[in-house]
Write a protein that holds these residues in place. Structure first.
Motif, PDB file in Angstrom:
ATOM      1  N   THR A   1       0.820  -1.217   0.000  1.00  0.00           N
ATOM      2  CA  THR A   1       0.000   0.000   0.000  1.00  0.00           C
ATOM      3  C   THR A   1       0.851   1.264   0.000  1.00  0.00           C
ATOM      4  N   GLU A   2       1.903   1.285   0.811  1.00  0.00           N
ATOM      5  CA  GLU A   2       2.767   2.465   0.880  1.00  0.00           C
ATOM      6  C   GLU A   2       3.473   2.711  -0.449  1.00  0.00           C
ATOM      7  N   ALA A   3       3.995   1.639  -1.038  1.00  0.00           N
ATOM      8  CA  ALA A   3       4.665   1.768  -2.334  1.00  0.00           C
ATOM      9  C   ALA A   3       3.669   2.167  -3.423  1.00  0.00           C
ATOM     10  N   TYR A   4       2.453   1.629  -3.325  1.00  0.00           N
ATOM     11  CA  TYR A   4       1.389   1.960  -4.287  1.00  0.00           C
ATOM     12  C   TYR A   4       1.062   3.453  -4.244  1.00  0.00           C
ATOM     13  N   ASP A   5       0.879   3.984  -3.033  1.00  0.00           N
ATOM     14  CA  ASP A   5       0.560   5.407  -2.888  1.00  0.00           C
ATOM     15  C   ASP A   5       1.712   6.279  -3.385  1.00  0.00           C
ATOM     16  N   LYS A   6       2.926   5.863  -3.088  1.00  0.00           N
ATOM     17  CA  LYS A   6       4.096   6.636  -3.495  1.00  0.00           C
ATOM     18  C   LYS A   6       4.252   6.635  -5.013  1.00  0.00           C
ATOM     19  N   LEU A   7       4.042   5.474  -5.631  1.00  0.00           N
ATOM     20  CA  LEU A   7       4.183   5.360  -7.080  1.00  0.00           C
ATOM     21  C   LEU A   7       3.123   6.189  -7.798  1.00  0.00           C
ATOM     22  N   ARG A   8       1.901   6.178  -7.287  1.00  0.00           N
ATOM     23  CA  ARG A   8       0.836   6.977  -7.887  1.00  0.00           C
ATOM     24  C   ARG A   8       1.103   8.476  -7.721  1.00  0.00           C
ATOM     25  N   GLU A   9       1.695   8.821  -6.592  1.00  0.00           N
ATOM     26  CA  GLU A   9       2.039  10.225  -6.346  1.00  0.00           C
ATOM     27  C   GLU A   9       3.098  10.705  -7.349  1.00  0.00           C
ATOM     28  N   ILE A  10       4.085   9.861  -7.596  1.00  0.00           N
ATOM     29  CA  ILE A  10       5.137  10.202  -8.571  1.00  0.00           C
ATOM     30  C   ILE A  10       4.557  10.246  -9.978  1.00  0.00           C
ATOM     31  N   ALA A  11       3.701   9.260 -10.291  1.00  0.00           N
ATOM     32  CA  ALA A  11       3.087   9.208 -11.615  1.00  0.00           C
ATOM     33  C   ALA A  11       2.177  10.409 -11.869  1.00  0.00           C
ATOM     34  N   ASP A  12       1.603  10.944 -10.813  1.00  0.00           N
ATOM     35  CA  ASP A  12       0.732  12.114 -10.939  1.00  0.00           C
ATOM     36  C   ASP A  12       1.488  13.300 -11.533  1.00  0.00           C
ATOM     37  N   VAL A  13       2.813  13.318 -11.286  1.00  0.00           N
ATOM     38  CA  VAL A  13       3.651  14.389 -11.824  1.00  0.00           C
ATOM     39  C   VAL A  13       4.299  13.970 -13.134  1.00  0.00           C
ATOM     40  N   MET A  14       4.802  12.728 -13.153  1.00  0.00           N
ATOM     41  CA  MET A  14       5.566  12.246 -14.299  1.00  0.00           C
ATOM     42  C   MET A  14       4.688  11.827 -15.477  1.00  0.00           C
ATOM     43  N   ALA A  15       3.633  11.086 -15.202  1.00  0.00           N
ATOM     44  CA  ALA A  15       2.783  10.546 -16.272  1.00  0.00           C
ATOM     45  C   ALA A  15       1.338  10.464 -15.786  1.00  0.00           C
ATOM     46  N   PRO A  16       0.675  11.598 -15.629  1.00  0.00           N
ATOM     47  CA  PRO A  16      -0.693  11.619 -15.069  1.00  0.00           C
ATOM     48  C   PRO A  16      -1.703  10.811 -15.876  1.00  0.00           C
ATOM     49  N   LYS A  17      -1.521  10.737 -17.188  1.00  0.00           N
ATOM     50  CA  LYS A  17      -2.459   9.989 -18.032  1.00  0.00           C
ATOM     51  C   LYS A  17      -2.359   8.487 -17.817  1.00  0.00           C
ATOM     52  N   LEU A  18      -1.220   8.040 -17.265  1.00  0.00           N
ATOM     53  CA  LEU A  18      -1.014   6.603 -17.063  1.00  0.00           C
ATOM     54  C   LEU A  18      -1.234   6.183 -15.614  1.00  0.00           C
ATOM     55  N   LYS A  19      -1.591   7.128 -14.773  1.00  0.00           N
ATOM     56  CA  LYS A  19      -1.760   6.865 -13.343  1.00  0.00           C
ATOM     57  C   LYS A  19      -2.812   5.792 -13.075  1.00  0.00           C
ATOM     58  N   ALA A  20      -3.865   5.778 -13.870  1.00  0.00           N
ATOM     59  CA  ALA A  20      -4.963   4.827 -13.666  1.00  0.00           C
ATOM     60  C   ALA A  20      -4.533   3.382 -13.914  1.00  0.00           C
ATOM     61  N   ARG A  21      -3.421   3.181 -14.589  1.00  0.00           N
ATOM     62  CA  ARG A  21      -2.960   1.823 -14.885  1.00  0.00           C
ATOM     63  C   ARG A  21      -2.207   1.199 -13.717  1.00  0.00           C
ATOM     64  N   ILE A  22      -1.941   1.979 -12.675  1.00  0.00           N
ATOM     65  CA  ILE A  22      -1.256   1.465 -11.485  1.00  0.00           C
ATOM     66  C   ILE A  22      -2.303   0.872 -10.546  1.00  0.00           C
ATOM     67  N   LEU A  23      -2.196  -0.420 -10.285  1.00  0.00           N
ATOM     68  CA  LEU A  23      -3.205  -1.142  -9.510  1.00  0.00           C
ATOM     69  C   LEU A  23      -2.583  -1.779  -8.265  1.00  0.00           C
ATOM     70  N   LEU A  24      -3.338  -1.770  -7.170  1.00  0.00           N
ATOM     71  CA  LEU A  24      -2.881  -2.391  -5.930  1.00  0.00           C
ATOM     72  C   LEU A  24      -3.314  -3.843  -5.889  1.00  0.00           C
ATOM     73  N   LYS A  25      -2.340  -4.723  -5.668  1.00  0.00           N
ATOM     74  CA  LYS A  25      -2.636  -6.154  -5.544  1.00  0.00           C
ATOM     75  C   LYS A  25      -1.838  -6.659  -4.342  1.00  0.00           C
ATOM     76  N   GLU A  26      -2.436  -6.536  -3.159  1.00  0.00           N
ATOM     77  CA  GLU A  26      -1.743  -6.891  -1.929  1.00  0.00           C
ATOM     78  C   GLU A  26      -1.562  -8.400  -1.826  1.00  0.00           C
ATOM     79  N   SER A  27      -0.387  -8.838  -2.204  1.00  0.00           N
ATOM     80  CA  SER A  27      -0.090 -10.266  -2.157  1.00  0.00           C
ATOM     81  C   SER A  27       1.415 -10.458  -2.036  1.00  0.00           C
ATOM     82  N   GLU A  28       1.809 -11.291  -1.088  1.00  0.00           N
ATOM     83  CA  GLU A  28       3.235 -11.584  -0.934  1.00  0.00           C
ATOM     84  C   GLU A  28       3.750 -12.385  -2.129  1.00  0.00           C
ATOM     85  N   ALA A  29       2.833 -13.027  -2.840  1.00  0.00           N
ATOM     86  CA  ALA A  29       3.216 -13.891  -3.964  1.00  0.00           C
ATOM     87  C   ALA A  29       3.002 -13.195  -5.308  1.00  0.00           C
ATOM     88  N   LEU A  30       3.162 -11.888  -5.344  1.00  0.00           N
ATOM     89  CA  LEU A  30       2.949 -11.152  -6.589  1.00  0.00           C
ATOM     90  C   LEU A  30       3.868 -11.649  -7.699  1.00  0.00           C
TER      91      LEU A  30
END
Length: 503
Positions: free
Chosen positions: A235-264
């Motif tokens: 969750t923390e990495a997800y929020d941070k990545l979306r925050e960075i994407a909001d500046v770097m690539a806002p149009k692609l932000k929606a493609r970042i999805l949270l999948k909380e699983s140790e076996a990703l």
């Protein structure tokens, strides 16, 4: 092509895998305490100047001094001298003096016994372009191949770039407007101004700018239009990545999805495929295989036909294996992030047309690689020479360490060799003691070899010594370790339970 990014974040490490059609093609790992140094900018202090090597060692505050080659020095005293290579007429002693302070950027991470390689050609990367404050130049990524677009981008950058500075348009910038570039350029120029202020205020050695984290680089360098989805398991990495994407690539932000699983990384069997990427042998679907051996000087790759026997003639069989291997080699170089000199020993082919086909296959397979490479062709010995840009540590350097038993030799002494060492030590012990009962402890493989040797050649130890030799196999003992000592009378009965008597 289905293209995804998997981000596995934990307190210990962050791993990022780029997956194309279900197969990992790139892997980046940032472990706590082993963050990469490439891109870091330092106020360095010149320690030694070596005219014979046209190089200098720079103290940047690390365990080992960094290496600065003369060709990586910007001659900033005269703007006309801002060139990539230092003129032969100038000696490095005329440019650098011991104790001098100099701003440098890490170009290559420390590897093995070598310190970091640094340069004074500073580069600062943004989302759309790279700023080169010390060079007056405009370049466009070679991956933008349309001439019309290249000319349009050059025109825009020539209009907005600061005087005396250079810029390179990145691949992700195709189609961007002047406004897009202006905003990105302004932020990078401001960053460089801040770095110059720190350089003036801090005493060398000192860090002036640290390269961004792996999460930041993922959003900046990997999150592009061709990425379908980005899965993050924290969750923390997800929020941070979306925050960075909001500046770097806002149009692609929606493609970042949270999948909380140790076996990703079990998605697409990525974990096991990465483990295979650390192995020396890589099997091909046809039954052939590739052997990858890395040394400090170069990487050697050997291609073998293995179980593949073909259907028609030998030349066709060999060419088919070589072409399949060429594709796999390009994939492995990218996945393992192997750089430097690479020598490939394909299976010998008789026809020049087939050799040309293998080279073309290799070059085409390397086109998807973001890291620059160059294939030189076949040598007189029938080996293929190529290079791949080397910057940071490879995946094996990051995830593995030198074997503490063999010290990187990848070999240990054979059990038969150990027998001679044990024999010599045992004779010394029995000669120096009145006790003729000797206990020998060794690895089970060595004990087995001793038994075989006794049956084949007779007594291992000289009969005149008159000793009794109790040999105990110890599974936890290293193959090259053993112990020889006298055995007391009261411990003989107990010792007989798990020992073998070898003469």
């Amino acid at each position: 092509m289905n293209k995804e990014i998997l981000v596995d974040a934990s307190g210990v490490a962050t791993r990022v895998a780029v997956v194309e059609d279900g197969s990992p093609v790139e892997l980046y790992v940032e472990q706590e305490g082993t963050e990469r140094l490439v891109g870091n900018i330092y106020n360095g202090k010149v320690q030694n100047v070596l005219p014979g090597m046209q190089a200098a060692f720079i103290d940047i505050g690390l365990e080992r001094n960094a290496f600065l080659y003369a060709g990586d020095i910007v001659l900033s005293d005269d703007p006309d001298d801002m060139i990539e290579q230092m003129p032969e007429s100038k000696n490095i002693r005329d440019l650098l003096k011991p104790g001098q302070t100099i701003i440098v950027q890490v170009a290559k991470d420390p590897v093995g016994t070598k310190g970091a390689r640094v340069t004074t050609h500073i580069t600062l990367a943004g989302r759309s372009l790279v700023l080169m404050p010390t060079m007056d130049y405009v370049g466009v990524s070679r991956r933008i191949d349309k001439d019309e677009e290249r000319q349009r981008l050059r025109k825009i950058l020539n209009e907005i770039k600061p005087k005396g500075m250079g810029v390179i348009v990145r691949t992700a910038s195709a189609g961007k407007t002047k406004q897009d570039f202006s905003e990105d350029l302004e932020s990078i120029v401001n960053l460089y101004a801040e770095i110059e202020k720190r350089a003036a205020a801090k005493k060398a050695p000192a860090i002036l700018h640290a390269e961004q984290s792996l999460l930041f680089r993922t959003a900046r360098d990997l999150l592009m239009k061709d990425i379908d989805r980005v899965f993050v398991n924290d969750t923390e990495a997800y929020d941070k990545l979306r925050e960075i994407a909001d500046v770097m690539a806002p149009k692609l932000k929606a493609r970042i999805l949270l999948k909380e699983s140790e076996a990703l990384f079990d998605r697409y069997d990525t974990e096991s495929k990465i483990e295979k990427a650390l192995s020396r042998k890589v099997w091909l679907k046809s039954g052939g295989y590739v052997i990858i051996d890395r040394t400090e000087a170069l990487t050697s790759i050997d291609v073998n036909s293995g179980k593949f026997v073909g259907k028609d003639n030998l030349e066709k069989t060999i060419t088919a294996v070589n072409c399949e291997a060429a594709k796999e080699i390009a994939k492995q170089l990218r996945l393992r992030d192997i750089g430097g000199i690479i020598i490939i020993d394909f299976i010998d082919m008789e026809k020049e047309a087939n050799r040309a086909l293998v080279l073309t296959t290799l070059k085409n397979a390397l086109r998807d690689d973001h890291t620059r490479s160059h294939v030189f062709g076949f040598t007189h010995l029938g080996l293929v020479e190529m290079t791949r840009k080397k910057t940071g540590r490879s995946i094996s350097d990051t995830l593995q360490q030198i074997c503490p038993y063999c010290n990187g030799d990848a070999k240990v002494l054979a059990p038969e060799t150990m027998i001679n060492r044990i024999r010599k030590q045992t004779i010394q012990v029995i000669k120096g003691s009145n006790n003729k009962r000797i206990l020998i402890e060794a690895h089970p493989d060595v004990v087995t070899a001793m038994e075989v040797s006794e049956k084949k050649h007779g007594c291992l130890f000289p009969a005149e010594e008159g000793g009794t030799y109790y040999v105990r196999p110890v599974p936890t003992m290293h193959l090259e370790k053993f112990a020889v000592r006298p055995l007391s009378e009261k411990k003989v009965q107990e010792t007989k339970k798990d020992c073998k008597i070898i003469r």
